[in-house]
Design a protein around this motif. Sequence first.
Motif, PDB file in Angstrom:
ATOM      1  N   PHE A 231      29.958  41.810   5.036  1.00  0.00           N
ATOM      2  CA  PHE A 231      29.941  43.106   5.686  1.00  0.00           C
ATOM      3  C   PHE A 231      30.321  42.993   7.161  1.00  0.00           C
ATOM      4  O   PHE A 231      31.037  43.839   7.699  1.00  0.00           O
ATOM      5  CB  PHE A 231      28.556  43.744   5.551  1.00  0.00           C
ATOM      6  N   ASN A 232      29.833  41.970   7.833  1.00  0.00           N
ATOM      7  CA  ASN A 232      30.121  41.800   9.261  1.00  0.00           C
ATOM      8  C   ASN A 232      31.381  40.988   9.521  1.00  0.00           C
ATOM      9  O   ASN A 232      31.789  40.830  10.682  1.00  0.00           O
ATOM     10  CB  ASN A 232      28.933  41.126   9.963  1.00  0.00           C
ATOM     11  N   ARG A 233      31.986  40.452   8.481  1.00  0.00           N
ATOM     12  CA  ARG A 233      33.202  39.646   8.645  1.00  0.00           C
ATOM     13  C   ARG A 233      34.114  39.831   7.429  1.00  0.00           C
ATOM     14  O   ARG A 233      34.371  38.884   6.680  1.00  0.00           O
ATOM     15  CB  ARG A 233      32.838  38.165   8.810  1.00  0.00           C
ATOM     16  N   PRO A 234      34.626  41.030   7.226  1.00  0.00           N
ATOM     17  CA  PRO A 234      35.441  41.304   6.043  1.00  0.00           C
ATOM     18  C   PRO A 234      36.723  40.495   5.986  1.00  0.00           C
ATOM     19  O   PRO A 234      37.253  40.270   4.890  1.00  0.00           O
ATOM     20  CB  PRO A 234      35.734  42.812   6.151  1.00  0.00           C
ATOM     21  N   MET A 235      37.242  40.035   7.129  1.00  0.00           N
ATOM     22  CA  MET A 235      38.465  39.248   7.099  1.00  0.00           C
ATOM     23  C   MET A 235      38.270  37.932   6.358  1.00  0.00           C
ATOM     24  O   MET A 235      39.215  37.394   5.771  1.00  0.00           O
ATOM     25  CB  MET A 235      38.951  38.994   8.528  1.00  0.00           C
ATOM     26  N   ALA A 241      41.443  36.182   0.287  1.00  0.00           N
ATOM     27  CA  ALA A 241      42.193  36.673  -0.865  1.00  0.00           C
ATOM     28  C   ALA A 241      43.682  36.731  -0.546  1.00  0.00           C
ATOM     29  O   ALA A 241      44.538  36.434  -1.397  1.00  0.00           O
ATOM     30  CB  ALA A 241      41.682  38.052  -1.287  1.00  0.00           C
ATOM     31  N   GLY A 242      44.006  37.116   0.707  1.00  0.00           N
ATOM     32  CA  GLY A 242      45.414  37.162   1.098  1.00  0.00           C
ATOM     33  C   GLY A 242      46.071  35.792   1.058  1.00  0.00           C
ATOM     34  O   GLY A 242      47.221  35.648   0.616  1.00  0.00           O
ATOM     35  N   VAL A 245      46.850  34.922  -2.437  1.00  0.00           N
ATOM     36  CA  VAL A 245      48.046  35.627  -2.897  1.00  0.00           C
ATOM     37  C   VAL A 245      49.304  34.927  -2.389  1.00  0.00           C
ATOM     38  O   VAL A 245      50.289  34.790  -3.123  1.00  0.00           O
ATOM     39  CB  VAL A 245      48.014  37.100  -2.432  1.00  0.00           C
ATOM     40  N   PHE A 246      49.294  34.493  -1.141  1.00  0.00           N
ATOM     41  CA  PHE A 246      50.454  33.783  -0.608  1.00  0.00           C
ATOM     42  C   PHE A 246      50.721  32.492  -1.401  1.00  0.00           C
ATOM     43  O   PHE A 246      51.871  32.149  -1.689  1.00  0.00           O
ATOM     44  CB  PHE A 246      50.242  33.444   0.870  1.00  0.00           C
ATOM     45  N   LEU A 247      49.646  31.779  -1.739  1.00  0.00           N
ATOM     46  CA  LEU A 247      49.804  30.555  -2.524  1.00  0.00           C
ATOM     47  C   LEU A 247      50.372  30.858  -3.902  1.00  0.00           C
ATOM     48  O   LEU A 247      51.267  30.155  -4.405  1.00  0.00           O
ATOM     49  CB  LEU A 247      48.464  29.833  -2.646  1.00  0.00           C
ATOM     50  N   PHE A 282      50.974  42.788 -10.936  1.00  0.00           N
ATOM     51  CA  PHE A 282      49.639  42.948 -11.518  1.00  0.00           C
ATOM     52  C   PHE A 282      48.565  42.387 -10.599  1.00  0.00           C
ATOM     53  O   PHE A 282      47.484  42.977 -10.447  1.00  0.00           O
ATOM     54  CB  PHE A 282      49.559  42.272 -12.885  1.00  0.00           C
ATOM     55  N   PHE A 283      48.826  41.249  -9.981  1.00  0.00           N
ATOM     56  CA  PHE A 283      47.809  40.654  -9.120  1.00  0.00           C
ATOM     57  C   PHE A 283      47.549  41.534  -7.902  1.00  0.00           C
ATOM     58  O   PHE A 283      46.393  41.798  -7.537  1.00  0.00           O
ATOM     59  CB  PHE A 283      48.228  39.260  -8.684  1.00  0.00           C
ATOM     60  N   LEU A 284      48.625  42.012  -7.276  1.00  0.00           N
ATOM     61  CA  LEU A 284      48.444  42.856  -6.100  1.00  0.00           C
ATOM     62  C   LEU A 284      47.791  44.183  -6.468  1.00  0.00           C
ATOM     63  O   LEU A 284      47.001  44.733  -5.684  1.00  0.00           O
ATOM     64  CB  LEU A 284      49.794  43.098  -5.420  1.00  0.00           C
ATOM     65  N   MET A 285      48.117  44.678  -7.643  1.00  0.00           N
ATOM     66  CA  MET A 285      47.488  45.926  -8.074  1.00  0.00           C
ATOM     67  C   MET A 285      45.982  45.740  -8.208  1.00  0.00           C
ATOM     68  O   MET A 285      45.184  46.569  -7.714  1.00  0.00           O
ATOM     69  CB  MET A 285      48.069  46.370  -9.414  1.00  0.00           C
TER      70      MET A 285
END
Length: 334
Positions: A231-235, A241-242, A245-247, A282-285
């Motif tokens: 909650f205090n560090r959503p990044m 997760a980002g 996705v890049f990997l 599909f993954f990004l969705m």
Amino acid sequence: MTQQDDLLSVVVPMKDESANVQAMYERVRDALTNHVAWELILVDDGSTDDTYLKLKQIAAADDRVKVIRLRRNFGQSSATQAGIDAAFGNYIATLDGDLQNDPADLPKMLEKIHEGYDVVLGERVRRQDGWFIRKLPSRMANWLIRKVTKLPFRDFGCATRVMKAEIAHSLRLYGEMHRFLPVLARNAGALMTQMPVNHHARTAGKSKYGLGRTGRVILDLITIRFLSGYFNRPMHFLGGAGLLVFLLSAFSLATTVAMKLGVTGERIDMTGNPLLLLAVAFFLMGLQLISMGLLGEVLVRTYYESQNKRPYTVRESMNLDLSMPHIHHNLRAA
């Protein structure tokens, strides 16, 4: 033995529990009268039977009974929050309104509080419910919640709880977060323990629980895990997760190039290979949907807490001292 100056507020949300109203009052009265000063806060969560009429009759005869009637069915979490907001005791207990919880356990739990705990949770060691409809889903949910939240408790669904008032009033219950009250209390810094409590078979009324709640438990668990850990560090969550996705994108691109060069056998033209586009789409969705849901939960939390709002409105109340400063303005408006 409990201290004489203790006041225990017992909060009981009720929905279409007409057959259990009188017995609930009598059991609380008989269990607590010789142990601690008490008040009973009964919250009618939009009942369609004569539950509220019976609550009014009890409140008229005993001013220790406070009654709150919500304008519609807001759900158990909101009804519990309404009761906690109206509680004047220095200790607050919760029970379900179906008489399966035993008020006789509350004095023992209050003694445990005096040992230094902030929250004492009940554990139904001999649960009187059906195996397939209630026990099996509950065990699966409890196992999953333990694994995700890292809390050691064996029964997260037991409504028999006793809390210090400062902890109870710091909680914000909405949606169906009542089942994750131990997680919210842990986030508030509460020292908690769990002890065995009695559990009785339902003898009147109709259960509001079933297998249909399992999916909602999983979705709420995702939410509470996010609120507890990120909650205090959503990044740390969204950024992680980002990176994943890049990997995956890099791996998919490398695979597509390898297929283009014929490394895997027959050459496949990149423009005619749907593997990368389909996998990424599909993954990004899925990632977008989950992220939007989590961000939506954060916005809901901000909406309620930043403006000091509550997820309910009250139609009327009885025997409440509406001049007390801790009584929320929604209750005073009644």
